[in-house]
Scaffold this motif. Structure first.
Motif, PDB file in Angstrom:
ATOM      1  N   UNK A  82      84.205  21.533  63.760  1.00  0.00           N
ATOM      2  CA  UNK A  82      83.320  21.227  64.884  1.00  0.00           C
ATOM      3  C   UNK A  82      82.140  20.389  64.417  1.00  0.00           C
ATOM      4  N   UNK A  83      81.547  20.763  63.288  1.00  0.00           N
ATOM      5  CA  UNK A  83      80.406  20.019  62.768  1.00  0.00           C
ATOM      6  C   UNK A  83      80.797  18.597  62.383  1.00  0.00           C
ATOM      7  N   UNK A  84      81.965  18.453  61.770  1.00  0.00           N
ATOM      8  CA  UNK A  84      82.415  17.110  61.377  1.00  0.00           C
ATOM      9  C   UNK A  84      82.649  16.231  62.602  1.00  0.00           C
ATOM     10  N   UNK A  85      83.347  16.781  63.581  1.00  0.00           N
ATOM     11  CA  UNK A  85      83.626  16.001  64.786  1.00  0.00           C
ATOM     12  C   UNK A  85      82.343  15.680  65.553  1.00  0.00           C
ATOM     13  N   UNK A  86      81.457  16.651  65.656  1.00  0.00           N
ATOM     14  CA  UNK A  86      80.203  16.421  66.379  1.00  0.00           C
ATOM     15  C   UNK A  86      79.415  15.282  65.740  1.00  0.00           C
ATOM     16  N   UNK A  87      79.368  15.269  64.421  1.00  0.00           N
ATOM     17  CA  UNK A  87      78.646  14.200  63.728  1.00  0.00           C
ATOM     18  C   UNK A  87      79.300  12.842  63.981  1.00  0.00           C
ATOM     19  N   UNK A  88      80.628  12.817  63.951  1.00  0.00           N
ATOM     20  CA  UNK A  88      81.342  11.559  64.197  1.00  0.00           C
ATOM     21  C   UNK A  88      81.084  11.044  65.614  1.00  0.00           C
ATOM     22  N   UNK A  89      81.124  11.944  66.596  1.00  0.00           N
ATOM     23  CA  UNK A  89      80.913  11.515  67.981  1.00  0.00           C
ATOM     24  C   UNK A  89      79.451  11.135  68.225  1.00  0.00           C
ATOM     25  N   UNK A  90      78.529  11.811  67.586  1.00  0.00           N
ATOM     26  CA  UNK A  90      77.123  11.432  67.724  1.00  0.00           C
ATOM     27  C   UNK A  90      76.883  10.037  67.150  1.00  0.00           C
ATOM     28  N   UNK A  91      77.485   9.772  65.994  1.00  0.00           N
ATOM     29  CA  UNK A  91      77.314   8.463  65.359  1.00  0.00           C
ATOM     30  C   UNK A  91      77.927   7.355  66.205  1.00  0.00           C
ATOM     31  N   UNK A  92      79.123   7.594  66.721  1.00  0.00           N
ATOM     32  CA  UNK A  92      79.824   6.556  67.485  1.00  0.00           C
ATOM     33  C   UNK A  92      79.194   6.317  68.859  1.00  0.00           C
ATOM     34  N   UNK A  93      78.781   7.382  69.524  1.00  0.00           N
ATOM     35  CA  UNK A  93      78.293   7.231  70.902  1.00  0.00           C
ATOM     36  C   UNK A  93      76.785   7.028  71.000  1.00  0.00           C
ATOM     37  N   UNK A  94      76.038   7.457  69.982  1.00  0.00           N
ATOM     38  CA  UNK A  94      74.586   7.387  70.058  1.00  0.00           C
ATOM     39  C   UNK A  94      73.978   8.534  70.847  1.00  0.00           C
ATOM     40  N   UNK A  95      74.787   9.519  71.211  1.00  0.00           N
ATOM     41  CA  UNK A  95      74.320  10.670  71.980  1.00  0.00           C
ATOM     42  C   UNK A  95      74.197  11.893  71.081  1.00  0.00           C
ATOM     43  N   UNK A  96      73.200  12.718  71.333  1.00  0.00           N
ATOM     44  CA  UNK A  96      73.027  13.958  70.596  1.00  0.00           C
ATOM     45  C   UNK A  96      73.733  15.090  71.333  1.00  0.00           C
ATOM     46  N   UNK A  97      74.314  15.997  70.571  1.00  0.00           N
ATOM     47  CA  UNK A  97      75.034  17.111  71.182  1.00  0.00           C
ATOM     48  C   UNK A  97      74.188  18.372  71.187  1.00  0.00           C
ATOM     49  N   UNK A  98      74.532  19.272  72.093  1.00  0.00           N
ATOM     50  CA  UNK A  98      73.898  20.587  72.145  1.00  0.00           C
ATOM     51  C   UNK A  98      75.002  21.635  72.180  1.00  0.00           C
ATOM     52  N   UNK A  99      74.735  22.778  71.579  1.00  0.00           N
ATOM     53  CA  UNK A  99      75.703  23.873  71.593  1.00  0.00           C
ATOM     54  C   UNK A  99      75.806  24.416  73.014  1.00  0.00           C
ATOM     55  N   UNK A 100      77.027  24.635  73.472  1.00  0.00           N
ATOM     56  CA  UNK A 100      77.233  25.159  74.814  1.00  0.00           C
ATOM     57  C   UNK A 100      78.210  26.316  74.759  1.00  0.00           C
ATOM     58  N   UNK A 101      78.151  27.156  75.756  1.00  0.00           N
ATOM     59  CA  UNK A 101      79.034  28.324  75.830  1.00  0.00           C
ATOM     60  C   UNK A 101      79.971  28.200  77.014  1.00  0.00           C
TER      61      UNK A 101
END
Length: 242
Positions: free
Chosen positions: A223-242
């Protein structure tokens, strides 16, 4: 609507045995009140219009019996631009309607949120999905698949349309495919992606450039690896969600 039933069955086995189609008499009565029904909605009614079994999506109730009750008590809805689709189960009272003035595909139309008020203006509607079919698939995937994945992140473009235009939803779909996700048909405007150990659900506003997506994984490190990749590619920051 059979493909949708089969889609839900993958995540909730036995679903097809719990749904109940609407009676043809009820469908005819609804058409007398609402006017001609889009083909997509008629197929939904003929498949699960009386009951969707134990599947609840979008915090709404879709029973044709409730819909007929609305038309019986609110005659001003008859033969209007908006077809009452589902009632809101929450406190906000933003009910779901089909907007027949905005067709989609061969026999579907725009899904909007509106207040159930005779004088509520058309410009007060909130467009939500390009069509009923897309609405059903998106909300079912959100309800059934994402909760199976314990680690989830949400990414959102700015709410302001001008600011959101700087970000691109196609960057999300391109990276998803690079990472081994497979896009699930038939959703075309939004997007559903499956990878076995992970899933991605992309929401795109039907009339504005705004979008958001939820990424879910079985493994926290992945999850951390993918989140970092998507943040880098999209320019958007992620937040943890339930």
């Amino acid at each position: 609507m059979k493909p949708f039933v089969e889609f839900v069955e993958k995540y909730r086995p036995g679903f097809s045995e719990k749904i109940t189609p609407a009676d043809w008499v009820d469908i005819s009565m609804l058409e007398e009140d609402a006017g001609p029904l889009p083909g997509a909605y008629r197929r939904f009614l003929e498949t699960m219009g009386a009951s969707m079994g134990d599947l609840e999506i979008a915090d709404a109730h879709f029973s044709i019996h409730s819909t007929l009750g609305v038309y019986r008590t609110m005659s001003w809805l008859q033969d209007s631009r908006y077809i009452f689709l589902a009632g809101d189960n929450g406190l906000a009272s933003w009910h779901w309607f089909l907007d027949r003035s905005s067709p989609h595909g061969t026999d579907d139309c725009l899904v909007v949120n509106r207040l159930l008020d005779e004088n509520y203006p058309p410009e007060g509607s909130h467009p939500m999905y390009v069509g009923l079919e897309e609405f059903l698939y998106y909300e079912a995937f959100k309800e059934l698949r994402l909760p199976q994945l314990p680690f989830r992140r949400k990414f959102s473009s700015p709410d302001d349309a001008a600011a959101a235009a700087r970000y691109r939803a196609d960057a999300v779909t391109a990276l998803a495919e690079e990472k081994g996700f497979k896009r699930l048909p038939p959703v075309e405007h939004c997007a559903l992606y499956e990878r076995g150990d992970a899933a991605l659900l992309l929401y795109r506003h039907p009339t504005q450039p705004t979008f958001s997506f939820i990424l879910g994984c079985e493994d926290s490190a992945e999850m951390e690896r993918l989140a970092q990749d998507f943040e880098t590619r999209t320019g958007l920051k992620s937040v943890i969600t339930r």
